[in-house]
Design an enzyme around this catalytic site. Structure first.
Site, PDB file in Angstrom:
ATOM      1  N   GLY A  87      41.953  52.475  33.779  1.00  0.00           N
ATOM      2  CA  GLY A  87      42.112  51.782  35.046  1.00  0.00           C
ATOM      3  C   GLY A  87      43.050  50.597  35.003  1.00  0.00           C
ATOM      4  O   GLY A  87      44.123  50.654  34.396  1.00  0.00           O
ATOM      5  N   HIS A  88      42.635  49.497  35.623  1.00  0.00           N
ATOM      6  CA  HIS A  88      43.506  48.359  35.872  1.00  0.00           C
ATOM      7  C   HIS A  88      43.795  47.533  34.623  1.00  0.00           C
ATOM      8  O   HIS A  88      44.805  46.839  34.562  1.00  0.00           O
ATOM      9  CB  HIS A  88      42.849  47.465  36.936  1.00  0.00           C
ATOM     10  CG  HIS A  88      43.696  46.332  37.410  1.00  0.00           C
ATOM     11  ND1 HIS A  88      44.926  46.515  38.011  1.00  0.00           N
ATOM     12  CD2 HIS A  88      43.492  44.986  37.378  1.00  0.00           C
ATOM     13  CE1 HIS A  88      45.440  45.336  38.337  1.00  0.00           C
ATOM     14  NE2 HIS A  88      44.591  44.391  37.955  1.00  0.00           N
TER      15      HIS A  88
END
Length: 287
Positions: free
Chosen positions: A263-264
């Protein structure tokens, strides 16, 4: 593995904290953090890379262990954050370095690069955006605040400053959330919850609207100077989507792009994989 030193210097009346590891005579990588965290998030990456490279990771004003003057006493803009980081690098005598940019680190780092393109040896971007293609629907309520900076639109963004939102930032798009050390979330949230810090963050949410209009100038810098670039991006990021990583190939002949299944925060959940790619990239810069 190198020891990490923790230091604070005075810049324009502010205490600016930074982490430093490695031999200062080695090639330098400046690590520029994003929201809602600070240089603390780079501890794993610094442990992996500090034995071979010189690493400097500052906290911006309003973040981490740097000064956080109230939003009505200090102008929280990305121009101003970049000014402070530039003065820190000048104070440290750093005139040649690669940049690692994540999230907010991208608008800070690309400001530094366009001001002093001759200083930048290369760029590592991990979910650090410079293209419209990278902006996802996540940004719609923030865009509404850019268009109308009313109290109502600002208050609508306060949910992004909660523990639930911080947890989501670290874990969304991550197949195994157990890879996320919850200490990062607790650290970040404790600092977000300081009195007056929400106003600081809302000021930066508003000023982020100044960044997309600068994308063309950043892209012109890339086309003109052709800095070597490594994009190691979490394909599951719903804040800066993977199209933002792929877009760098449009302007750069030497863009190496890796989309990871995370993810981020790819350097948190894929620390060793990120470090291996960054290590190989930095070695090529020294060849």
């Amino acid at each position: 593995m190198a020891d990490v030193r923790h230091r604070t210097v005075r810049i324009d009346g502010l205490d600016v904290f930074y982490r430093e590891a490695g031999d200062p005579s080695a090639p330098t990588l400046v690590l520029l953090h994003g929201f809602p965290t600070s240089s603390v998030v780079y501890q794993g990456l610094m442990a992996e890379l500090g034995g071979e490279f010189h690493l400097v990771a500052p906290d911006y004003p309003g973040f981490g262990l740097s000064s956080a003057p109230p939003a009505d006493e200090w102008e929280y803009t990305f121009d101003h954050l970049a000014d402070v980081v530039e003065k820190l690098l000048d104070t440290l005598g750093l005139t040649r370095y690669a940049l690692h940019v994540h999230d907010y680190g991208a608008p800070v780092g690309f400001r530094l690069a366009t001001r002093h393109p001759e200083r930048v040896t290369g760029i590592v971007t991990q979910n650090g955006n410079a293209y419209d293609e990278g902006l996802t629907p996540f940004w719609e309520p923030i865009r509404a605040y850019w268009a109308d900076p009313s109290k109502e639109n600002g208050d609508a963004l306060r949910g992004l400053l909660t523990r639930e939102a911080t947890h989501w930032q670290y874990t969304h798009g991550v197949a195994d959330p157990a890879l996320v050390d919850p200490a990062y979330e607790l650290h970040d949230q404790a600092l977000l919850d300081r009195p007056g810090n929400q106003e600081i963050q809302l000021a930066l949410f508003l000023d982020y609207g100044a960044n997309p209009p600068l994308y063309p100038s950043w892209q012109e810098y890339l086309r003109t100077w052709q800095p070597p670039l490594l994009a190691v991006w979490g394909r599951g990021d719903e804040i800066f989507g993977p199209d933002g990583a792929l877009a760098f190939a449009r302007d750069l002949k030497d863009a190496h792009i890796q989309l990871l299944d995370t993810g981020h925060f790819p350097f948190v959940t894929r620390t060793r994989q990120s470090a291996a790619l960054i290590r190989d990239f930095l070695r090529r810069l020294s060849d």
